[in-house]
Scaffold this motif. Sequence first.
Motif, PDB file in Angstrom:
ATOM      1  N   PRO A 150       0.843  -1.216   0.000  1.00  0.00           N
ATOM      2  CA  PRO A 150       0.000   0.000   0.000  1.00  0.00           C
ATOM      3  C   PRO A 150       0.869   1.254   0.000  1.00  0.00           C
ATOM      4  N   HIS A 151       0.453   2.249  -0.795  1.00  0.00           N
ATOM      5  CA  HIS A 151       1.268   3.462  -0.891  1.00  0.00           C
ATOM      6  C   HIS A 151       0.419   4.656  -1.343  1.00  0.00           C
ATOM      7  N   ASP A 176       2.558   5.130   1.815  1.00  0.00           N
ATOM      8  CA  ASP A 176       2.311   4.805   3.214  1.00  0.00           C
ATOM      9  C   ASP A 176       3.631   4.409   3.877  1.00  0.00           C
ATOM     10  N   HIS A 221       4.064   1.033   5.679  1.00  0.00           N
ATOM     11  CA  HIS A 221       4.203  -0.180   4.878  1.00  0.00           C
ATOM     12  C   HIS A 221       5.499  -0.216   4.070  1.00  0.00           C
ATOM     13  N   VAL A 243      -2.113   2.591  -5.131  1.00  0.00           N
ATOM     14  CA  VAL A 243      -3.010   1.639  -4.475  1.00  0.00           C
ATOM     15  C   VAL A 243      -2.872   1.777  -2.963  1.00  0.00           C
ATOM     16  N   ASP A 244      -3.913   2.274  -2.306  1.00  0.00           N
ATOM     17  CA  ASP A 244      -3.869   2.409  -0.852  1.00  0.00           C
ATOM     18  C   ASP A 244      -4.192   1.075  -0.185  1.00  0.00           C
ATOM     19  N   SER A 245      -4.261   1.075   1.143  1.00  0.00           N
ATOM     20  CA  SER A 245      -4.427  -0.169   1.891  1.00  0.00           C
ATOM     21  C   SER A 245      -5.741  -0.869   1.565  1.00  0.00           C
ATOM     22  N   ASN A 246      -6.837  -0.122   1.501  1.00  0.00           N
ATOM     23  CA  ASN A 246      -8.137  -0.737   1.203  1.00  0.00           C
ATOM     24  C   ASN A 246      -8.161  -1.340  -0.201  1.00  0.00           C
ATOM     25  N   ALA A 248      -5.584  -2.299  -1.959  1.00  0.00           N
ATOM     26  CA  ALA A 248      -4.662  -3.437  -2.009  1.00  0.00           C
ATOM     27  C   ALA A 248      -5.322  -4.700  -1.464  1.00  0.00           C
ATOM     28  N   THR A 249      -6.025  -4.554  -0.335  1.00  0.00           N
ATOM     29  CA  THR A 249      -6.713  -5.707   0.257  1.00  0.00           C
ATOM     30  C   THR A 249      -7.804  -6.217  -0.677  1.00  0.00           C
TER      31      THR A 249
END
Length: 400
Positions: A174-175, A177, A180, A233-236, A238-239
């Motif tokens: 994720p970035h 960020d 991470h 692509v942020d954390s959400n 990416a998941t």
Amino acid sequence: MKRFALLVLCLLVLGGAIIPVFASEEGKLLIWADDTRSGIMRELAKEFTTKYQVPVEVQELNFGDIRDQLSVAGPAGKGPDILIGPHDWLGQLIVNGLIEPLDLGKKAKDFTPVALSAFTWGDELYGVPYAIESIGLVYNKKLVPKAPKTWDELVATGRKISNKAEQRWGFIVPHPDPYHEFPIMSAGGAYVFGNNPDGTLNANDIGLNNKGGVHGMQLLKDLIDDGIMPLGVDSNAATTLFKEGKVGMLIGGPWVLEDVKKAGINYGIAKIPLIDGGRPRPFVGVQGFMVSSFSKNKMLAKAFLDEYVVTKETMLALFEKGARPPVYNPALKAVKDADAKAYYEIASEGIPMPSIPEMNSVWSAWSNAIELIFNGKLTPQQALDEAVAQIRIAIDQSRK
């Protein structure tokens, strides 16, 4: 000072900014805990009261409010004897004289070293740690049957999986960020703050733009350029991509697993692969129990922690409720959950999140640097040099 703090406390309560708080009373313990931990504390309180005839009150607060309310309530003569929170609160709490040093005595040897380090300031321990968390490599076993051991293996595996036209990716972090991205930088020796001779962190020594930091960011930029990792692509997101089966490997913490399990992904958890022989070391977060400097029952509070918190049974109860690996070895040995054990192994080699107040000046400039690098606006060296310069300015301003 005390009159001023009391006035501020009253104004905050009247304004609805915080809930009314009870005061530490001699001969009666008061514990501040959030809804995850309050139930367990109430059970322990009953046992303590039965044995010692000492009343124990557990006041439930929102997790995010505990630290800030202590800052106001403590100096005003109110607040708890014991509070529960993360180690990265230490900077604000210790600098403002709000928590008391603790001594685990012979029991210290039964705790994970990195957890004790997280709650240590100089040569003093300020918390009883109980749980740990960090991030690691989560991989889809259908796409990646065996976790890569080295970065070269990760790149080779990722290249086989990736297909930009089909929006399928070998790897995602994720970035932008910093939390991470940091492990990839730390593998080559990057750090946020260096250390003073007494062991405390030195905010004047910033190591994000050293050779290891620059190399780590270049490796991630190369993944984007090679089509192995998508941009932006942020954390959400990416998941989501991972649980849709479109990603082979993801840097993530235990909080991503619920969605991954629901999606039916056959996953594994591993350490982030070695980079040129160096082990990526993620930030570590540790939860623990602290004693207020304004407590009127410091000996009772420490007895409660020693006899009722530092036990295998309590630590396992906290694990079952919070789903984070225990750092008390007798409890850890009893944990059967494979995911928890995997994340513990990763976290045990990690670096405690810096807890000094100056850390607040780091995130924004660091995040901006990552974005500039990944978008090709600046080289890793240029972006990180600029970020460190901005961090120094922000730290200087925060001290005025």
